[in-house]
Every structure is written in C-alpha cells, then in structure tokens.
Scaffold this motif. Structure first.
Motif, PDB file in Angstrom:
ATOM      1  N   LEU A 207       0.819  -1.212   0.000  1.00  0.00           N
ATOM      2  CA  LEU A 207       0.000   0.000   0.000  1.00  0.00           C
ATOM      3  C   LEU A 207       0.853   1.263   0.000  1.00  0.00           C
ATOM      4  O   LEU A 207       0.481   2.268  -0.616  1.00  0.00           O
ATOM      5  N   ALA A 208       2.003   1.224   0.667  1.00  0.00           N
ATOM      6  CA  ALA A 208       2.899   2.380   0.659  1.00  0.00           C
ATOM      7  C   ALA A 208       3.416   2.648  -0.748  1.00  0.00           C
ATOM      8  O   ALA A 208       3.476   3.798  -1.190  1.00  0.00           O
ATOM      9  N   LEU A 209       3.774   1.596  -1.462  1.00  0.00           N
ATOM     10  CA  LEU A 209       4.251   1.764  -2.841  1.00  0.00           C
ATOM     11  C   LEU A 209       3.142   2.307  -3.729  1.00  0.00           C
ATOM     12  O   LEU A 209       3.368   3.226  -4.538  1.00  0.00           O
ATOM     13  N   GLU A 210       1.940   1.781  -3.603  1.00  0.00           N
ATOM     14  CA  GLU A 210       0.817   2.258  -4.404  1.00  0.00           C
ATOM     15  C   GLU A 210       0.528   3.731  -4.108  1.00  0.00           C
ATOM     16  O   GLU A 210       0.189   4.503  -5.015  1.00  0.00           O
ATOM     17  N   HIS A 211       0.668   4.125  -2.858  1.00  0.00           N
ATOM     18  CA  HIS A 211       0.385   5.511  -2.465  1.00  0.00           C
ATOM     19  C   HIS A 211       1.381   6.472  -3.113  1.00  0.00           C
ATOM     20  O   HIS A 211       0.990   7.516  -3.644  1.00  0.00           O
ATOM     21  N   VAL A 212       2.657   6.111  -3.085  1.00  0.00           N
ATOM     22  CA  VAL A 212       3.677   6.970  -3.693  1.00  0.00           C
ATOM     23  C   VAL A 212       3.484   7.043  -5.202  1.00  0.00           C
ATOM     24  O   VAL A 212       3.586   8.116  -5.802  1.00  0.00           O
ATOM     25  N   SER A 213       3.189   5.909  -5.827  1.00  0.00           N
ATOM     26  CA  SER A 213       2.970   5.888  -7.277  1.00  0.00           C
ATOM     27  C   SER A 213       1.751   6.711  -7.657  1.00  0.00           C
ATOM     28  O   SER A 213       1.750   7.426  -8.665  1.00  0.00           O
ATOM     29  N   SER A 214       0.705   6.636  -6.841  1.00  0.00           N
ATOM     30  CA  SER A 214      -0.515   7.400  -7.082  1.00  0.00           C
ATOM     31  C   SER A 214      -0.236   8.889  -7.000  1.00  0.00           C
ATOM     32  O   SER A 214      -0.764   9.684  -7.797  1.00  0.00           O
ATOM     33  N   PHE A 215       0.601   9.288  -6.044  1.00  0.00           N
ATOM     34  CA  PHE A 215       0.986  10.693  -5.906  1.00  0.00           C
ATOM     35  C   PHE A 215       1.640  11.201  -7.185  1.00  0.00           C
ATOM     36  O   PHE A 215       1.265  12.247  -7.726  1.00  0.00           O
ATOM     37  N   GLU A 216       2.615  10.462  -7.691  1.00  0.00           N
ATOM     38  CA  GLU A 216       3.324  10.917  -8.888  1.00  0.00           C
ATOM     39  C   GLU A 216       2.380  11.008 -10.086  1.00  0.00           C
ATOM     40  O   GLU A 216       2.419  11.980 -10.855  1.00  0.00           O
ATOM     41  N   LYS A 217       1.506  10.022 -10.249  1.00  0.00           N
ATOM     42  CA  LYS A 217       0.563  10.035 -11.367  1.00  0.00           C
ATOM     43  C   LYS A 217      -0.382  11.230 -11.284  1.00  0.00           C
ATOM     44  O   LYS A 217      -0.705  11.863 -12.283  1.00  0.00           O
ATOM     45  N   SER A 218      -0.845  11.544 -10.070  1.00  0.00           N
ATOM     46  CA  SER A 218      -1.754  12.663  -9.882  1.00  0.00           C
ATOM     47  C   SER A 218      -1.099  13.980 -10.268  1.00  0.00           C
ATOM     48  O   SER A 218      -1.725  14.834 -10.898  1.00  0.00           O
ATOM     49  N   VAL A 219       0.164  14.145  -9.878  1.00  0.00           N
ATOM     50  CA  VAL A 219       0.887  15.384 -10.225  1.00  0.00           C
ATOM     51  C   VAL A 219       1.089  15.477 -11.716  1.00  0.00           C
ATOM     52  O   VAL A 219       0.871  16.525 -12.336  1.00  0.00           O
ATOM     53  N   ARG A 220       1.501  14.379 -12.334  1.00  0.00           N
ATOM     54  CA  ARG A 220       1.793  14.403 -13.770  1.00  0.00           C
ATOM     55  C   ARG A 220       0.539  14.685 -14.600  1.00  0.00           C
ATOM     56  O   ARG A 220       0.624  15.285 -15.671  1.00  0.00           O
ATOM     57  N   ARG A 221      -0.620  14.288 -14.109  1.00  0.00           N
ATOM     58  CA  ARG A 221      -1.854  14.516 -14.857  1.00  0.00           C
ATOM     59  C   ARG A 221      -2.172  16.001 -15.002  1.00  0.00           C
ATOM     60  O   ARG A 221      -2.867  16.394 -15.954  1.00  0.00           O
ATOM     61  N   VAL A 222      -1.705  16.820 -14.063  1.00  0.00           N
ATOM     62  CA  VAL A 222      -2.054  18.244 -14.115  1.00  0.00           C
ATOM     63  C   VAL A 222      -0.893  19.113 -14.596  1.00  0.00           C
ATOM     64  O   VAL A 222      -1.028  20.336 -14.667  1.00  0.00           O
ATOM     65  N   LEU A 223       0.237  18.511 -14.908  1.00  0.00           N
ATOM     66  CA  LEU A 223       1.367  19.299 -15.413  1.00  0.00           C
ATOM     67  C   LEU A 223       1.165  19.665 -16.867  1.00  0.00           C
ATOM     68  O   LEU A 223       0.635  18.887 -17.646  1.00  0.00           O
TER      69      LEU A 223
END
Length: 223
Positions: A207-223
């Motif tokens: 779950l920790a890995l999924e959380h970090v990966s989700s964070f990066e994806k969320s940021v990249r979607r709005v860049l």
C-alpha cells in the motif's frame, strides 16, 4: 474536521528553541506558506516566532542542508524554487524507501504507537464529503508519513524519508489548486495505517508503494 494528534518530539524530550524554529519554518516552506523564491529575513522570523535570532539562524542553516532554502553571497537567503523536474528522482527514492519504512513499522511499532496509528486512521475515516481546504488536508498526509517513519524505529531511515517527503509535498502543494480533489489521496492512508497497526508488513509495503505511485501520477496529470 477532527484534529489530528500533535506529533511529539521523536525522543520524547522538550524541543529546544532552535529545533522548534526549524520545525515551524520547515513546515511553512513545505506547505508554501513561505513562497518559493521569497527572501528569508531572520530578524522578521525571530519576531514572528517570539525567539532570538540565534536559534532562527541555526534553523536556517539546517534548512539549507534540506534544500529548502538557499544562500547567495551578498544577496541573502531565499526559499528554494520548487523544481517539478525533480519529481521523478524524488519518486524513485520514495518508491524504494516508503515500502521499507511501512514494513519495518508494521514489524517494530510499539503497542502505544499502533494505538496512535488506529486513532489517526479513524480520524481520516471520519472526514466527510464536505469540501475542505486542500492545504489543511495535506497536513494529514505529513502527519501520517512522519508517524510511520517514526514507528519504523530506524532514525536514519526516518531522517532520509522526511527530507524526501518534504520535497514531494512542496511539489504537490505547487499544483494543489489544479487538482480536482485531494480527499482520495488522503483516504488512501486509512488502509495503510491499519495494515501497519495490524502488523501486516507485506500489505503495508504494498500500500505504501501504491500511495507513492498514485501521488506521482496525480501530479503528472495536471502538469
């Protein structure tokens, strides 16, 4: 919204003025309350914090090591610019170390810390769907991660992860107004906290890995 528990000093000791100043200024820089590129005036900060200039100067020196402020000869000290291009490098490190910390926390946390983890999970579960201030919600993210790092019982791992989580949070706060919602990101912590509290190291790491990966994806979607 229910208040999160106040995070105590890691060793249980009272904070020195320099340590208190460091933590307060660090979090202002992380949350962009002190804007990127803004000058750091130690006299003004000392007055705001109600302490002398010496502990503020000590704090600023530590913040420079953390890459949160930068000093230039004859120009002064400034809050560092948030460099979005660092996202991939920061995420690479966090994807390796966040799962390690979660697994160690699941294995090593004391009974008292496990109870604290469950309390935070219940608090986050109680957040309703009413729109909240996004920066207020991001303080939950900081609290959860710092609690897990402390629970891991490795001060070197804790120190390293705090620094990289701080850099990641600055990137997150820079794009926060572009994100439609952060409630889902905060809600992800509930399962992670419960897995750590239950002592399920494999699930906590996953779950920790999924959380970090989700964070990066969320940021990249709005860049």
């Amino acid at each position: 919204m229910n208040a999160l528990p106040v995070m105590p000093p890691g060793d249980g000791a009272a904070l020195s003025q320099a340590e208190s100043a460091y933590r307060k200024l660090r979090d202002k820089l992380i949350m962009l309350d002190i804007r990127p590129g803004e000058p750091i005036n130690d006299g003004q900060l000392a007055a705001e914090l109600g302490i002398g200039r010496t502990p503020v100067r000590e704090a600023v020196k530590r913040l420079e090591v953390d890459h949160l402020v930068v000093s230039y000869p004859r120009r002064g000290t400034f809050a560092t610019i948030v460099d979005i291009t660092e996202l991939a490098d920061v995420s690479d490190i966090r994807e390796l170390l966040e799962p390690l910390a979660a697994r160690r926390a699941a294995t090593n946390a004391s009974a008292g810390v496990r109870a604290e983890l469950r309390d935070v999970a219940r608090t986050i579960s109680g957040i309703d769907s009413t729109p909240r201030d996004k920066r207020e919600l991001m303080r939950y993210d900081l609290t959860v991660h710092r609690l897990i790092y402390r629970a891991a019982g490795n001060p070197h791992l804790e120190d390293t992860l705090i620094r990289y989580d701080n850099l990641a949070t600055r990137i997150w706060c820079l794009v926060l107004d572009k994100l439609p919602s952060v409630e889902g990101h905060i809600a992800e912590h509930v399962g992670l906290l419960e897995a750590v509290a239950d002592g399920d190291a494999d699930l906590a790491g996953k779950l920790a890995l999924e959380h970090v990966s989700s964070f990066e994806k969320s940021v990249r979607r709005v860049l």
